[in-house]
Design a protein around this motif. Structure first.
Motif, PDB file in Angstrom:
ATOM      1  N   GLU A 140       0.833  -1.205   0.000  1.00  0.00           N
ATOM      2  CA  GLU A 140       0.000   0.000   0.000  1.00  0.00           C
ATOM      3  C   GLU A 140       0.877   1.269   0.000  1.00  0.00           C
ATOM      4  O   GLU A 140       0.542   2.258  -0.656  1.00  0.00           O
ATOM      5  CB  GLU A 140      -0.928   0.008   1.228  1.00  0.00           C
ATOM      6  N   ALA A 141       1.996   1.212   0.730  1.00  0.00           N
ATOM      7  CA  ALA A 141       2.887   2.383   0.777  1.00  0.00           C
ATOM      8  C   ALA A 141       3.455   2.668  -0.609  1.00  0.00           C
ATOM      9  O   ALA A 141       3.586   3.825  -1.031  1.00  0.00           O
ATOM     10  CB  ALA A 141       4.007   2.154   1.779  1.00  0.00           C
ATOM     11  N   LYS A 142       3.773   1.596  -1.334  1.00  0.00           N
ATOM     12  CA  LYS A 142       4.307   1.757  -2.698  1.00  0.00           C
ATOM     13  C   LYS A 142       3.237   2.363  -3.612  1.00  0.00           C
ATOM     14  O   LYS A 142       3.495   3.289  -4.375  1.00  0.00           O
ATOM     15  CB  LYS A 142       4.751   0.388  -3.223  1.00  0.00           C
ATOM     16  N   PHE A 143       2.014   1.819  -3.501  1.00  0.00           N
ATOM     17  CA  PHE A 143       0.887   2.347  -4.283  1.00  0.00           C
ATOM     18  C   PHE A 143       0.691   3.830  -3.973  1.00  0.00           C
ATOM     19  O   PHE A 143       0.534   4.663  -4.871  1.00  0.00           O
ATOM     20  CB  PHE A 143      -0.394   1.557  -3.940  1.00  0.00           C
ATOM     21  N   ALA A 144       0.719   4.154  -2.673  1.00  0.00           N
ATOM     22  CA  ALA A 144       0.465   5.532  -2.244  1.00  0.00           C
ATOM     23  C   ALA A 144       1.556   6.478  -2.741  1.00  0.00           C
ATOM     24  O   ALA A 144       1.264   7.601  -3.195  1.00  0.00           O
ATOM     25  CB  ALA A 144       0.365   5.588  -0.724  1.00  0.00           C
ATOM     26  N   ARG A 145       2.812   6.043  -2.673  1.00  0.00           N
ATOM     27  CA  ARG A 145       3.905   6.902  -3.161  1.00  0.00           C
ATOM     28  C   ARG A 145       3.764   7.157  -4.660  1.00  0.00           C
ATOM     29  O   ARG A 145       3.946   8.282  -5.128  1.00  0.00           O
ATOM     30  CB  ARG A 145       5.271   6.257  -2.876  1.00  0.00           C
ATOM     31  N   ASN A 146       3.442   6.109  -5.412  1.00  0.00           N
ATOM     32  CA  ASN A 146       3.222   6.301  -6.858  1.00  0.00           C
ATOM     33  C   ASN A 146       2.069   7.267  -7.100  1.00  0.00           C
ATOM     34  O   ASN A 146       2.138   8.135  -7.967  1.00  0.00           O
ATOM     35  CB  ASN A 146       2.894   4.962  -7.542  1.00  0.00           C
ATOM     36  N   ALA A 147       0.990   7.068  -6.311  1.00  0.00           N
ATOM     37  CA  ALA A 147      -0.190   7.931  -6.447  1.00  0.00           C
ATOM     38  C   ALA A 147       0.189   9.383  -6.166  1.00  0.00           C
ATOM     39  O   ALA A 147      -0.150  10.291  -6.928  1.00  0.00           O
ATOM     40  CB  ALA A 147      -1.268   7.464  -5.472  1.00  0.00           C
ATOM     41  N   LEU A 148       0.907   9.598  -5.074  1.00  0.00           N
ATOM     42  CA  LEU A 148       1.271  10.960  -4.670  1.00  0.00           C
ATOM     43  C   LEU A 148       2.254  11.592  -5.660  1.00  0.00           C
ATOM     44  O   LEU A 148       2.078  12.732  -6.103  1.00  0.00           O
ATOM     45  CB  LEU A 148       1.878  10.944  -3.263  1.00  0.00           C
ATOM     46  N   PHE A 149       3.301  10.835  -6.026  1.00  0.00           N
ATOM     47  CA  PHE A 149       4.353  11.423  -6.860  1.00  0.00           C
ATOM     48  C   PHE A 149       3.878  11.663  -8.306  1.00  0.00           C
ATOM     49  O   PHE A 149       4.423  12.508  -8.998  1.00  0.00           O
ATOM     50  CB  PHE A 149       5.609  10.547  -6.846  1.00  0.00           C
ATOM     51  N   SER A 150       2.856  10.907  -8.733  1.00  0.00           N
ATOM     52  CA  SER A 150       2.360  11.135 -10.097  1.00  0.00           C
ATOM     53  C   SER A 150       1.584  12.447 -10.180  1.00  0.00           C
ATOM     54  O   SER A 150       1.636  13.140 -11.191  1.00  0.00           O
ATOM     55  CB  SER A 150       1.476   9.966 -10.549  1.00  0.00           C
ATOM     56  N   LYS A 151       0.880  12.788  -9.115  1.00  0.00           N
ATOM     57  CA  LYS A 151       0.128  14.040  -9.128  1.00  0.00           C
ATOM     58  C   LYS A 151       0.951  15.206  -8.601  1.00  0.00           C
ATOM     59  O   LYS A 151       0.622  16.366  -8.864  1.00  0.00           O
ATOM     60  CB  LYS A 151      -1.141  13.895  -8.272  1.00  0.00           C
ATOM     61  N   HIS A 152       1.975  14.905  -7.808  1.00  0.00           N
ATOM     62  CA  HIS A 152       2.777  15.955  -7.159  1.00  0.00           C
ATOM     63  C   HIS A 152       4.258  15.652  -7.366  1.00  0.00           C
ATOM     64  O   HIS A 152       4.954  15.273  -6.415  1.00  0.00           O
ATOM     65  CB  HIS A 152       2.457  16.002  -5.659  1.00  0.00           C
ATOM     66  N   PRO A 153       4.738  15.816  -8.606  1.00  0.00           N
ATOM     67  CA  PRO A 153       6.116  15.400  -8.920  1.00  0.00           C
ATOM     68  C   PRO A 153       7.174  16.012  -8.006  1.00  0.00           C
ATOM     69  O   PRO A 153       8.181  15.370  -7.703  1.00  0.00           O
ATOM     70  CB  PRO A 153       6.299  15.894 -10.366  1.00  0.00           C
ATOM     71  N   GLU A 154       6.951  17.237  -7.510  1.00  0.00           N
ATOM     72  CA  GLU A 154       8.006  17.867  -6.703  1.00  0.00           C
ATOM     73  C   GLU A 154       8.205  17.184  -5.354  1.00  0.00           C
ATOM     74  O   GLU A 154       9.231  17.360  -4.705  1.00  0.00           O
ATOM     75  CB  GLU A 154       7.751  19.365  -6.514  1.00  0.00           C
ATOM     76  N   MET A 155       7.223  16.380  -4.916  1.00  0.00           N
ATOM     77  CA  MET A 155       7.351  15.680  -3.619  1.00  0.00           C
ATOM     78  C   MET A 155       8.592  14.784  -3.577  1.00  0.00           C
ATOM     79  O   MET A 155       9.194  14.601  -2.526  1.00  0.00           O
ATOM     80  CB  MET A 155       6.113  14.816  -3.360  1.00  0.00           C
ATOM     81  N   LYS A 156       8.929  14.218  -4.748  1.00  0.00           N
ATOM     82  CA  LYS A 156      10.093  13.307  -4.814  1.00  0.00           C
ATOM     83  C   LYS A 156      11.356  13.987  -4.311  1.00  0.00           C
ATOM     84  O   LYS A 156      12.260  13.353  -3.783  1.00  0.00           O
ATOM     85  CB  LYS A 156      10.325  12.865  -6.264  1.00  0.00           C
ATOM     86  N   GLY A 157      11.428  15.300  -4.514  1.00  0.00           N
ATOM     87  CA  GLY A 157      12.643  16.040  -4.161  1.00  0.00           C
ATOM     88  C   GLY A 157      12.567  16.748  -2.817  1.00  0.00           C
ATOM     89  O   GLY A 157      13.462  17.530  -2.479  1.00  0.00           O
ATOM     90  N   TRP A 158      11.509  16.483  -2.041  1.00  0.00           N
ATOM     91  CA  TRP A 158      11.405  17.174  -0.748  1.00  0.00           C
ATOM     92  C   TRP A 158      12.480  16.649   0.211  1.00  0.00           C
ATOM     93  O   TRP A 158      12.829  15.457   0.164  1.00  0.00           O
ATOM     94  CB  TRP A 158       9.993  17.006  -0.178  1.00  0.00           C
TER      95      TRP A 158
END
Lengths: 208, 208
Positions: free
Chosen positions: B145-163
């Motif tokens: 679920e964490a993997k699914f959620a990270r993909n979900a979040l990073f696809s809509k909010h690309p800048e999160m990857k670099g926080w």
């Protein structure tokens, strides 16, 4: 040149239509975002230019859980805001019912809908956000404040004037006790209620 | 005609630029708003197309007052949403700290930012709004679920990857227990969590 002018006029008209639809119900002018060093001005700017936000109360129906709800609001006539958010609520909606039982509430607005965050994510601290916490109180209809609040609300939300009388909409206000402002990196900005309600003004009457 | 084409191209380009900036970070497609009679589809549509909202918790710092905060979220990859809002939060911010102490929370989104309310006020019941109430839970990093959620979040909010890594952002989700949906006149729409999480689909896989 006639051809150029005709098409440029068309372009101009279409741009006006699009931009006009974007600022429906907003203030006629859009002052520049204040400097991040000026917390009071930034917070007042967010409250002055936003015209809807999320209002949160303690839920009666859900055993004390926090209950958040979209509301429209106004803090005053355009460019004459007080900083105090006023709301037009009916007890047909849980938010007003909750507040009449337990006044504790918070109200949140974001810079994002103002269109000044550019490509920054809404959760990026450089895209400012404000949460005002305090007491959600019914405003006595007989007071001058109620008249001020109605003018404030109806100027930003003209359709409120025509909302059904039998729904008993009433004016509420948030009596602010605590301010949480994120505007740039480094955590919340220190900002007292006094500083927020009475920010420094320049000679022209603009918040510095 | 050259003159016309040149100016029309310019017009087209400017319109694209403006409209492009309006949908920054949104889904590539914008399905039509579901029929007001279909509460589940409307609620899922609001969660699928919005990408930020207001998340509310019980404040530790403010003695149990409701505390609302702007957050970004995602319920899945575009057109593959689960209906469950996931968040990327740090305990440097009060919302995550509050949730780790008291999970009770609510999350609100509005139709207004989607641009489909026309001239209707954000508080007009014909401009839909959704509040999901439940428990805000940390998602175990080791789970699928964490993997699914990270993909979900990073696809809509690309800048999160670099926080910043040292800010310890973690994935949270709202375990939904109650749904408050306003979409048209006549009060909240009856909608169970089961109906919301498992709406009727047509043969093409679209929510009916």
């Amino acid at each position: 040149m006639l051809c150029l002018n005709t098409n440029m006029n068309m372009l101009y008209l279409m741009l006006l239509l699009i931009l006009g639809s974007q600022v429906e119900g907003r203030l006629p002018s859009m002052p520049t975002k204040p400097d991040p060093d000026d917390a009071a001005a930034t917070a007042r700017w967010l409250v002055s230019l936003n015209f809807w936000g999320v209002l949160n109360t303690i839920s009666i129906d859900l055993g004390g859980a926090p209950f958040s709800n979209v509301v429209s609001f106004s803090d005053g006539l355009p460019n004459e805001g007080s900083g105090i958010p006023y709301f037009y609520l009916t007890t047909l909606d849980p938010t007003a019912r909750n507040a009449l039982k337990d006044e504790r509430a918070s109200f949140t607005v974001s810079e994002y809908p103002l269109g000044t965050c550019g490509k920054k994510d809404p959760e990026n601290p450089a895209c400012s956000k404000l949460s005002l916490t305090g007491k959600l109180k019914l405003v006595d209809e007989k007071t001058k404040e109620a008249k001020f609040a109605r003018n404030a609300l109806f100027s930003k939300h003209p359709e409120m004037k025509g909302w059904p009388e039998d729904h008993d909409f009433q004016v509420f206000k948030l009596e602010i006790e605590n301010i949480f402002l994120i505007d740039w990196f480094g955590g919340p900005k220190p900002l007292t209620v006094e500083q927020y309600l009475h920010p420094k003004m320049n000679n022209a009457g603009f918040i510095l």
